[in-house]
Design a protein around this motif. Sequence first.
Motif, PDB file in Angstrom:
ATOM      1  N   TYR A  67      48.785  -8.624  37.405  1.00 49.82           N
ATOM      2  CA  TYR A  67      47.104  -8.634  37.008  1.00 49.82           C
ATOM      3  C   TYR A  67      46.690 -10.129  36.713  1.00 49.82           C
ATOM      4  O   TYR A  67      45.694 -10.328  37.238  1.00 49.82           O
ATOM      5  N   PHE A  68      47.158 -10.623  35.118  1.00 49.78           N
ATOM      6  CA  PHE A  68      46.403 -11.589  34.705  1.00 49.78           C
ATOM      7  C   PHE A  68      46.554 -12.947  35.920  1.00 49.78           C
ATOM      8  O   PHE A  68      45.401 -13.732  35.851  1.00 49.78           O
ATOM      9  N   GLU A  69      47.375 -13.204  37.033  1.00 49.78           N
ATOM     10  CA  GLU A  69      47.768 -13.938  37.539  1.00 49.78           C
ATOM     11  C   GLU A  69      46.513 -13.641  38.695  1.00 49.78           C
ATOM     12  O   GLU A  69      45.847 -15.012  39.517  1.00 49.78           O
ATOM     13  N   ILE A 119      34.475 -11.218  31.617  1.00 49.79           N
ATOM     14  CA  ILE A 119      34.928 -10.770  30.332  1.00 49.79           C
ATOM     15  C   ILE A 119      36.202 -12.188  29.940  1.00 49.79           C
ATOM     16  O   ILE A 119      35.882 -12.643  29.014  1.00 49.79           O
ATOM     17  N   PHE A 120      37.184 -12.728  30.838  1.00 49.66           N
ATOM     18  CA  PHE A 120      38.448 -12.511  30.686  1.00 49.66           C
ATOM     19  C   PHE A 120      38.079 -14.164  30.798  1.00 49.66           C
ATOM     20  O   PHE A 120      38.231 -14.555  29.748  1.00 49.66           O
ATOM     21  N   SER A 124      43.492 -10.500  25.866  1.00 51.26           N
ATOM     22  CA  SER A 124      44.369  -9.810  27.293  1.00 51.26           C
ATOM     23  C   SER A 124      44.683  -8.417  26.913  1.00 51.26           C
ATOM     24  O   SER A 124      44.720  -7.553  27.633  1.00 51.26           O
ATOM     25  N   SER A 125      44.868  -7.950  25.060  1.00 49.62           N
ATOM     26  CA  SER A 125      45.161  -6.468  25.213  1.00 49.62           C
ATOM     27  C   SER A 125      43.900  -6.047  25.044  1.00 49.62           C
ATOM     28  O   SER A 125      44.144  -4.417  25.878  1.00 49.62           O
ATOM     29  N   SER A 131      47.414  -1.569  40.836  1.00 46.08           N
ATOM     30  CA  SER A 131      46.151  -1.321  42.017  1.00 46.08           C
ATOM     31  C   SER A 131      45.885  -2.740  42.449  1.00 46.08           C
ATOM     32  O   SER A 131      46.770  -3.654  43.371  1.00 46.08           O
ATOM     33  N   GLN A 132      46.113  -3.468  41.277  1.00 46.21           N
ATOM     34  CA  GLN A 132      45.277  -4.884  41.160  1.00 46.21           C
ATOM     35  C   GLN A 132      46.310  -5.592  41.565  1.00 46.21           C
ATOM     36  O   GLN A 132      46.094  -6.734  42.670  1.00 46.21           O
ATOM     37  N   ALA A 133      47.696  -5.593  40.774  1.00 47.05           N
ATOM     38  CA  ALA A 133      48.980  -6.300  40.977  1.00 47.05           C
ATOM     39  C   ALA A 133      49.450  -6.059  41.870  1.00 47.05           C
ATOM     40  O   ALA A 133      50.222  -6.770  42.316  1.00 47.05           O
ATOM     41  N   ILE A 134      49.473  -5.198  42.507  1.00 49.16           N
ATOM     42  CA  ILE A 134      50.575  -5.078  43.662  1.00 49.16           C
ATOM     43  C   ILE A 134      49.583  -5.550  45.540  1.00 49.16           C
ATOM     44  O   ILE A 134      50.084  -5.749  45.805  1.00 49.16           O
TER      45      ILE A 134
END
Length: 426
Positions: free
Chosen positions: A154-156, A351-352, A363-364, A397-400
């Motif tokens: 997800y962070f990638e 935001i990130f 991150s949190s 879902s974003q990570a997948i």
Amino acid sequence: MREDLIHYIWKNGKIPFVNLYTSRRKALQIISLGIHNYDSGPDFFHAQLEIDGQLWVGNVEIHVKSSDWYAHQHNLDTNYDNVILHVVWEEDKVVYRKNREEIPALELKNFIPGSVLTNYYKLFKSSKDNFINCENDLNSIDNFKFSSWLERLYFERLEEKSNEINKLLIEAKNDWEKVLFILLLKNFGLKLNSEAFLSLGRALEFGIVRKLMPNVFQLESVLFGLAGLLDNVSSKDKVLNQMKVEYFYLRDKFRIKEEGVQSPSFFRLRPANFPTIRLSQLANLYVNRPQLFGAIMTIKEISQAYEIFNISTSSYWKNHYVFGKLSTKRENKLTRNFINLLLINTILPMIFCFSKWQGIDVSSRIISIINTLKREDNKIIRKFNNLGVNCSNAMDSQAILQLYNTYCTKNRCLECVVGDSLLKGK
């Protein structure tokens, strides 16, 4: 044999560190594997080796066959002058430096355990019926390990979206509000009109938007006119003709350039997603939230986002979907599902990226927000769900999606936690 397996073997130290020797039977001791280079040049920098009792410090290059050195023309590239070891599956040709010194080769086929190759070929065994390479073994992966991998993915994905934001920031001369405006426009256009709305955002100077914020009719006129939605010359609709006059006046006043703006499409869209409705909602958002960027940067929970985006269209669009044609009266407010999409694709990446630019770790905070959003629903998510992958929220879902698009479809299995585990037999 594929080169990615040789990379994997060397990077992860999957070779015995004792009783190694080069293709010329010289004793080889690996002190340091080196640092993986992701740019051009040798594959690993700053490796430390002892060959036949002599200490060497330099770079390592990896190929399937040693003759690939010449096929890739490394012999002509000075970046490869400091290669101290050529790691290959098979040495089919002796490789020399420019000064005619032979570059020592480690021929891996003599040292790799058969279990590694068996698991590798099993993972990449071709099947036209397979959705992804590991679909028959995906459930065997440790749940904690897989969940941690999804969070990293997800962070990638956020980092990739940050790259897009940073490019827009350069175009906008570091105007964060302008970048937000462009990205909101893009995502208000959804998939069908994202590029058309993006071209609109890039063409319209945000300074003009700031000046028009107190007047929603003027802002709508500019957005509609620049998007080509006022081009119906034969219409007798009063609002359309008033907007047309206003747009021509403002276009000349602010010297607005229309070149490069794509016309949005109505084709196969539900009326609630018509470009007329979405542009009116966006105009009302900026008129009612003049300090929008600051408000968005302080979002800590989704209820704040729902409050900020509690916006509907102008009164004309409450009983119209297109100019000159009455329809059933409705509110035309932004739905929570639509706001969720804005959070996923625009707000949280902004935001990130902005917080990273400030040197602040959020991150949190981002995880807290994304975990409260419902997962997306599309064919890829459904297929992973059928394979037993638990997708409980939008972060999953974003990570997948990141996993599938960046790793699965490109056969980057050895860079994936799943592929790594299967190769190790764990």
